[in-house]
Design an enzyme around this catalytic site. Structure first.
Site, PDB file in Angstrom:
ATOM      1  N   LYS A 289       0.786  -1.242   0.000  1.00 46.96           N
ATOM      2  CA  LYS A 289       0.000   0.000   0.000  1.00 46.96           C
ATOM      3  C   LYS A 289       0.824   1.300   0.000  1.00 46.96           C
ATOM      4  O   LYS A 289       0.478   2.244   0.716  1.00 46.96           O
ATOM      5  CB  LYS A 289      -0.940   0.021   1.219  1.00 46.96           C
ATOM      6  CG  LYS A 289      -1.966  -1.065   1.234  1.00 46.96           C
ATOM      7  CD  LYS A 289      -2.836  -1.011   2.451  1.00 46.96           C
ATOM      8  CE  LYS A 289      -2.093  -1.412   3.700  1.00 46.96           C
ATOM      9  NZ  LYS A 289      -2.963  -1.656   4.852  1.00 46.96           N
TER      10      LYS A 289
ATOM     11  N   ASP B 131      -5.256  -5.271  10.850  1.00 44.76           N
ATOM     12  CA  ASP B 131      -6.542  -4.549  10.897  1.00 44.76           C
ATOM     13  C   ASP B 131      -7.758  -5.461  10.698  1.00 44.76           C
ATOM     14  O   ASP B 131      -8.839  -5.192  11.225  1.00 44.76           O
ATOM     15  CB  ASP B 131      -6.578  -3.372   9.894  1.00 44.76           C
ATOM     16  CG  ASP B 131      -6.172  -3.752   8.485  1.00 44.76           C
ATOM     17  OD1 ASP B 131      -5.746  -4.902   8.278  1.00 44.76           O
ATOM     18  OD2 ASP B 131      -6.282  -2.904   7.580  1.00 44.76           O
TER      19      ASP B 131
HETATM   20  C1  BGC Z   1      -2.025  -5.734   3.874  1.00 48.48           C
HETATM   21  C2  BGC Z   1      -2.889  -6.415   4.914  1.00 48.48           C
HETATM   22  C3  BGC Z   1      -4.010  -5.498   5.353  1.00 48.48           C
HETATM   23  C4  BGC Z   1      -4.778  -4.989   4.136  1.00 48.48           C
HETATM   24  C5  BGC Z   1      -5.908  -4.039   4.509  1.00 48.48           C
HETATM   25  C6  BGC Z   1      -2.882  -5.186   2.749  1.00 48.48           C
HETATM   26  O1  BGC Z   1      -2.077  -4.466   1.862  1.00 48.48           O
HETATM   27  O2  BGC Z   1      -1.078  -6.639   3.355  1.00 48.48           O
HETATM   28  O3  BGC Z   1      -2.114  -6.801   6.024  1.00 48.48           O
HETATM   29  O4  BGC Z   1      -4.870  -6.184   6.211  1.00 48.48           O
HETATM   30  O5  BGC Z   1      -3.883  -4.321   3.258  1.00 48.48           O
HETATM   31  O6  BGC Z   1      -5.454  -2.911   5.155  1.00 48.48           O
END
Ligand code: BGC
Length: 491
Positions: free
Chosen positions: A182, A218
């Site tokens: 992200k 989360d």
């Molecule tokens: C992460 C997860 C997270 C999800 C939602 C993903 O990019 O790898 O760990 O739960 O985003 O935030």
């Protein structure tokens, strides 16, 4: 006019009604043809679900885990709330462009969690892409400010830390970052224990200390906070900047953790589904460009088709293509549309909410449009968001059906805690997802519970449940001791 060269004819006919008389049906059909690769049939979605089922088993296996695209990470959360939890907690929440600190009170009598206060700290781009030390110093500084403002520096409240990235959890307070996702890419953190990095940053400051820390994803926070309201909640799902889900798995299937009894929450990290090429047949040319131009090419293939960080960019690329083919804006691309990431994911929700919004957004993007253009843009948005919702449904169907099969039940009734801006803000996303679920998991009746501030409050709840379990086992030990003594007295 619909001609035999309009392919597929029935679909074209239904789309033609979206367009104006003065545009030929042929161009409507051309648009539809370009969008065709995004339209996944229920049969295809079932296939996707079957592939994910196999990948989940691979992720859980002791010897297959290290090669698995879907990581299925044990979280060491062994129980959901039973409604008797209580107390005051601190919660940290890092997962998007902001970091939050919360003071949460869990009140048993009213069965609710109250956010006493909270503080938001922005994480600037240079920190998101800087060093790990800079990131954790920034977090520790924000926490210090909050504790000062709340007069909490003298107390050592138990703390929950929601860290929304894939972590290999060794214990509840030891969590190794597997990789950033992200938009984050801080150096020196992958492969390290995140709790240790946080504690080191706090020690570098020296103006306060913290006691125990429970680390959670989360999705886990969302499941746990919804679980306090509804004790049948055993799945947490996020469809926001990123996407992911967790669920309660039988311990006997969690081969990498010792013990056969009870359950453990598994963080699936379904965003990584397809990283081994298993989704090649459904990837479009646009998905491939999004991946290639991202900061983590080849990683989180499934997430890149679904989540808010990427949906806007997919739409932009499709609009560019349609314009180049002279099917939009009389073939004229604006500077803004040509620029990466200028079409924000929130525009999709706004455009699907009403054509007036579409007109405003297109003007802001410097485009010269007519009514047909606005309708085509809305159709593109609908196609991309609906593919996202249907893919999510395919993945969620795999999880609920696994829980059903695990318990040997013909039918399962369960609750999913959900969070994330895409799910919450889009006008039809939840309907589309739930509709697809009826077909994909016909033996499961699912209630969706939208989480309020779950990733923050949920971390506090994980800590509260851990405390309750610790207290219960202490009481159990004490009563065992008393029984032993009584035995001795009797003999
Ligand atoms: C992460 C997860 C997270 C999800 C939602 C993903 O990019 O790898 O760990 O739960 O985003 O935030």
């Amino acid at each position: 006019m619909i001609t035999s060269s309009c392919i597929p004819v029935q679909q074209c006919a239904s789309y033609c009604s979206l367009f104006l008389e003065d545009k030929s049906c042929m161009s409507a059909c051309e648009v539809v043809k370009h969008l065709e690769p995004f339209r996944l049939s229920l049969e295809k979605l079932k296939e996707v679900s079957t592939r994910l089922r196999k990948d989940m088993i691979r992720g859980l296996g002791k010897h297959t885990h290290h090669r698995a695209a879907v990581k299925m990470l044990p979280t060491f959360v062994r129980a959901t709330p039973d409604g008797t939890e209580k107390g005051d907690f601190l919660a940290l929440d890092l997962g998007g462009t902001n970091f939050r600190v919360l003071h949460v009170r869990v009140m048993e009598e009213e069965q609710k969690m109250v956010k006493m206060d909270s503080q938001l700290c922005a994480i600037p781009q240079e920190i998101m892409l800087g060093t790990g030390e800079q990131l954790f110093d920034h977090i520790a500084a924000c926490l210090s400010e909050f504790l000062d403002s709340q007069n909490l520096k003298g107390q050592t409240l138990p703390m929950g830390f929601t860290f929304s990235f894939p972590c290999e959890q060794k214990e509840i307070d030891k969590s190794i970052l597997i990789r950033w996702t992200k938009g984050f890419n801080c150096s020196g953190v992958e492969g390290e224990d995140v709790v240790k990095l946080l504690k080191e940053a706090i020690h570098r400051r020296g103006d306060y200390d913290i006691s125990s820390v429970a680390m959670v994803n989360d999705t886990v926070g969302t499941m746990m906070s919804c679980g306090y309201r509804d004790q049948t909640c055993e799945i947490g799902m996020i469809i926001g900047t990123g996407t992911n889900a967790c669920y309660m798995e039988e311990m006997k299937n969690v081969k990498r953790v010792e013990g056969e009894d009870g359950q453990m929450c598994i963080n699936t990290e379904w965003g990584g589904f397809g990283d081994d090429g298993s989704l090649e047949d459904i990837l479009t040319e646009f998905d491939k460009v999004v991946d290639r131009t991202s900061i983590n090419p080849g990683v989180h293939t499934f997430e890149k088709m679904i989540s808010g960080m990427y949906l806007g960019e997919i739409v932009r690329l499709v609009l560019m293509k349609l314009t180049e083919k002279k099917l939009l804006f009389k073939g004229e691309v604006s500077e803004a549309l040509r620029t990466k990431e200028t079409f924000e994911t929130k525009f999709i929700s706004m455009i699907e909410d009403g054509l007036e919004n579409a007109k405003k957004i297109l003007t802001e993007l410097g485009l010269t449009w007519d009514l047909v253009d606005a309708r085509v843009v809305r159709l593109v948005c609908e196609t991309i968001s609906s593919r996202s919702a249907r893919l999510c449904a395919a993945a969620l169907a795999t999880i609920v059906d696994r829980i059903r099969a695990n318990r040997g039940l013909p039918h399962l009734k369960t609750t999913v805690g959900v969070d994330g801006t895409v799910y919450k803000k889009h006008p039809n996303y939840s309907d589309e997802l739930q509709k697809a679920m009826h077909f994909l998991a016909p033996d499961c009746k699912i209630k969706f519970l939208v989480s309020e501030d779950g990733s923050g409050k949920g971390a506090a709840m994980v800590t509260a449940v851990a405390q309750r379990l610790a207290l219960q086992s202490r009481l159990l030990e004490e009563s065992d001791g008393e029984e032993d003594e009584e035995e001795k007295v009797r003999s």
